[in-house]
Design a protein around this motif. Structure first.
Motif, PDB file in Angstrom:
ATOM      1  N   GLU A 341       0.828  -1.202   0.000  1.00 22.90           N
ATOM      2  CA  GLU A 341       0.000   0.000   0.000  1.00 22.90           C
ATOM      3  C   GLU A 341       0.866   1.257   0.000  1.00 22.90           C
ATOM      4  OE1 GLU A 341      -3.303  -0.354   2.752  1.00 22.90           O
ATOM      5  OE2 GLU A 341      -3.513   1.828   2.651  1.00 22.90           O
ATOM      6  N   THR A 342       1.894   1.271   0.810  1.00 25.32           N
ATOM      7  CA  THR A 342       2.796   2.422   0.844  1.00 25.32           C
ATOM      8  C   THR A 342       3.571   2.525  -0.467  1.00 25.32           C
ATOM      9  OG1 THR A 342       3.066   1.941   3.181  1.00 25.32           O
ATOM     10  CG2 THR A 342       4.568   3.553   2.240  1.00 25.32           C
ATOM     11  N   ALA A 343       4.040   1.369  -0.941  1.00 28.70           N
ATOM     12  CA  ALA A 343       4.859   1.379  -2.158  1.00 28.70           C
ATOM     13  C   ALA A 343       4.114   1.986  -3.339  1.00 28.70           C
ATOM     14  CB  ALA A 343       5.302  -0.045  -2.492  1.00 28.70           C
ATOM     15  N   ILE A 344       2.832   1.673  -3.468  1.00 25.14           N
ATOM     16  CA  ILE A 344       2.053   2.165  -4.618  1.00 25.14           C
ATOM     17  C   ILE A 344       2.099   3.691  -4.718  1.00 25.14           C
ATOM     18  CG2 ILE A 344      -0.309   2.420  -5.513  1.00 25.14           C
ATOM     19  CD1 ILE A 344      -0.785  -0.495  -4.733  1.00 25.14           C
ATOM     20  N   GLY A 345       2.175   4.342  -3.551  1.00 27.15           N
ATOM     21  CA  GLY A 345       2.242   5.792  -3.552  1.00 27.15           C
ATOM     22  C   GLY A 345       3.639   6.337  -3.847  1.00 27.15           C
ATOM     23  N   GLN A 346       4.640   5.478  -3.721  1.00 28.38           N
ATOM     24  CA  GLN A 346       6.031   5.960  -3.839  1.00 28.38           C
ATOM     25  C   GLN A 346       6.697   5.639  -5.163  1.00 28.38           C
ATOM     26  OE1 GLN A 346       7.740   3.699  -0.677  1.00 28.38           O
ATOM     27  NE2 GLN A 346       7.387   5.273   0.892  1.00 28.38           N
ATOM     28  N   LEU A 347       6.096   4.762  -5.936  1.00 31.86           N
ATOM     29  CA  LEU A 347       6.754   4.271  -7.155  1.00 31.86           C
ATOM     30  C   LEU A 347       7.136   5.422  -8.087  1.00 31.86           C
ATOM     31  CD1 LEU A 347       4.308   1.301  -7.834  1.00 31.86           C
ATOM     32  CD2 LEU A 347       6.719   1.094  -7.160  1.00 31.86           C
ATOM     33  N   ALA A 348       8.338   5.331  -8.651  1.00 36.24           N
ATOM     34  CA  ALA A 348       8.780   6.343  -9.622  1.00 36.24           C
ATOM     35  C   ALA A 348       8.182   6.021 -10.988  1.00 36.24           C
ATOM     36  CB  ALA A 348      10.303   6.326  -9.693  1.00 36.24           C
ATOM     37  N   VAL A 349       8.361   6.944 -11.918  1.00 42.53           N
ATOM     38  CA  VAL A 349       7.911   6.686 -13.294  1.00 42.53           C
ATOM     39  C   VAL A 349       8.689   5.493 -13.850  1.00 42.53           C
ATOM     40  CG1 VAL A 349       7.917   7.625 -15.647  1.00 42.53           C
ATOM     41  CG2 VAL A 349       7.241   9.072 -13.724  1.00 42.53           C
TER      42      VAL A 349
END
Ligand SMILES: Nc1ncnc2c1ncn2[C@@H]1O[C@H](COP(=O)(O)OP(=O)(O)OP(=O)(O)O)[C@@H](O)[C@H]1O
Ligand SMILES: [Mg+2]
Length: 472
Positions: A341-349
């Motif tokens: 859940e946290t990762a989804i918000g942090q992913l780069a392009v």
């Protein structure tokens, strides 16, 4: 067939997610907010399938995929990614592609092929109007009228309008209000260029599968409803016409960009049919990948069937967005090292959470990876390049000429002329004593019997027909 390396773990520098070609018919999903890399991911997967000799059909809604037919280069982000993967410029290459759509190969079907269900869906008919559409197809069937292009269906509507009374004994009441509504809706679509959808030569599926090309359908100027209908029709046709693929060998992969357009306003019964088709089409060796911003755009029954998943970044500002992030996070098999859940918000392009099916069809635990860069060019073809691509296309000779066979429009025009001629002759001579003809025969002249039922195949076709089994 070699697995497709999807991404790379930046910490270990190792390839860490792979898509197995034999699992591609278990379908897939690519989602993420705008600008996060969905189309680049799609492009890369299409290139890889092409290299493995698998046919693909890709819908191009923004006109940004034609560059698949050109070698990459000149994009800073992509070349940066190339070095991350230890690749150099020799990696860039063009892919063989066919362009479909306006100014390229027309992708057409006929009203007969589309069938009354999908036509009703396309025209947004209510129940009464839908019932009448079925009836119009029955009339065409009985009278041997071929519905091949746009004007054929219009001629049929006009015919039913004019001969409502004469058709009554055989076909029952035709409500002028419903017929009028159908006609209005039909004409309204026509003014927006929908007539390109219908005509001959209609698409032959073998041309999509027969050669090792990427088939790009330029849907940038297509109305969403036409886009949706064309793709639903395509799914139904593939399901119906392709033989079982014994070992589920992959034949074709469809990539539907902006997939929410397929499902917006789709009535429940039709949606259930699509769910069914997606489930069954696997057995025909067809994989379907949906690309969309929000996984919640896709009906649950379909979402649940998408085995291979690439999740790019999502925003989570509004409650709706937060719900979408939670739903997306929960759809992955847990990896204790990743807080999805946290990762989804942090992913780069160009970075994504990936989980594909293993050889037993079980999703592997989610991985966080940098997506492999594509080999083709991100910028679209210019006019000269397009021209050149079209000229070299072996399908151009077959599809670019429009064929106008004698069909309902001509049949009905001829019939009217004959009827008027007969009326003229009749008016000029005294009545002979002969067995009275039925009202229908009288008004239709000999035409009904002379066109006869020479058409061997059932005319009332469509998605629902396809699913109820044995149409032929
Ligand atoms: N795997 C990648 N490697 C290198 N660069 C990438 C990658 N993915 C995306 N990018 C960069 O990000 C840009 C936007 O990506 P892309 O067009 O795929 O976004 P998108 O999610 O499809 O957006 P939209 O929703 O607007 O269609 C690309 O033009 C490219 O510069
Ligand atoms: Mg995109």
């Amino acid at each position: 067939m070699d697995p497709i390396p999807v991404g790379l773990d930046p910490d270990s520098g190792q390839i860490s997610a792979q898509l197995l070609p034999q699992m591609v018919s278990r379908h897939g999903l690519i989602c993420g907010a705008t600008g996060t890399g969905k189309t680049v991911t799609l492009r890369y997967l299409v290139e890889q399938l092409n290299q493995r000799g698998i046919a693909t059909l890709v819908t191009d809604l923004k006109g940004d995929l034609t560059g698949l037919a050109a070698a990459g280069g000149g994009n800073a982000k992509v070349s940066e990614r190339l070095s991350l993967f230890g690749l150099d410029n020799t990696y860039y290459h063009a892919c063989p592609a066919s362009l479909w759509g306006p100014g390229a190969l027309p992708m057409r079907t006929t009203p007969t092929e589309l069938g009354p269900e999908l036509l009703g869906q396309m025209l947004n008919l209510n129940d009464n109007q839908q019932g009448l559409m079925q009836l119009l197809f029955r009339i065409a069937d009985q009278l041997g009228l071929l519905l091949l292009d746009w004007k054929d269906l219009l001629a049929l509507i006009n015919f039913a309008e004019r001969y409502r009374k004469e058709l009554l004994p055989e076909f029952g009441t035709i409500s002028p209000a419903s017929l009028g509504a159908i006609k209005r809706k039909y004409l309204a679509l026509e003014t927006r260029g929908a007539e390109d959808l219908f005509g001959e030569p209609a698409l032959e599926l073998t041309d999509l599968i027969g050669d090792n090309r990427i088939h790009l359908l330029d849907a940038s100027s297509m109305q969403p409803v036409i886009y949706g209908i064309l793709l639903l029709w395509l799914l139904a046709e593939l399901y119906e016409n392709l033989p079982e693929s014994g070992d589920n060998a992959l034949r074709l992969v469809l990539f539907f960009d902006e997939a929410h357009l397929l499902f917006d306003d789709l009535p429940a019964p039709l949606r259930e049919q699509v769910e069914q088709i997606i489930k069954l089409i696997r057995s025909r060796g067809v994989g379907v990948f949906f690309i969309t911003q929000n996984p919640m755009d896709i009906p649950e029954g379909i979402l649940a069937q998408l085995g291979n998943r690439v999740q790019h970044a999502l925003r989570a500002y509004t409650p709706n967005e937060q719900r979408a992030v939670k739903a997306a996070a929960k759809s992955f098999r847990v990896n204790p090292d990743i807080d999805t859940e946290t990762a989804i918000g942090q992913l780069a392009v160009g970075e994504a959470l990936v989980s594909c099916l293993d050889k037993d069809g079980v999703p592997v635990p989610v991985e966080r990876v940098f997506i492999h860069p594509p080999a083709s060019r991100l910028s679209p073809l210019d006019d000269a390049e397009r021209q050149q691509l079209m000229q070299g296309n072996p399908l151009a000779g077959k599809y670019t000429q429009t064929m106008d066979r004698e069909s309902a429009f001509e049949q009905l025009r001829e019939r009217r002329a004959r009827m008027e001629e007969q009326a003229q002759v009749k008016a000029e001579r005294p009545k002979p004593a002969r067995k009275p003809a039925s009202a229908l025969e009288k008004s239709l002249g000999r035409a009904a019997s002379s066109f006869g039922r020479q058409i061997g195949k059932e005319l009332v076709r469509g998605l629902l027909g396809a699913l109820s089994g044995g149409r032929r």
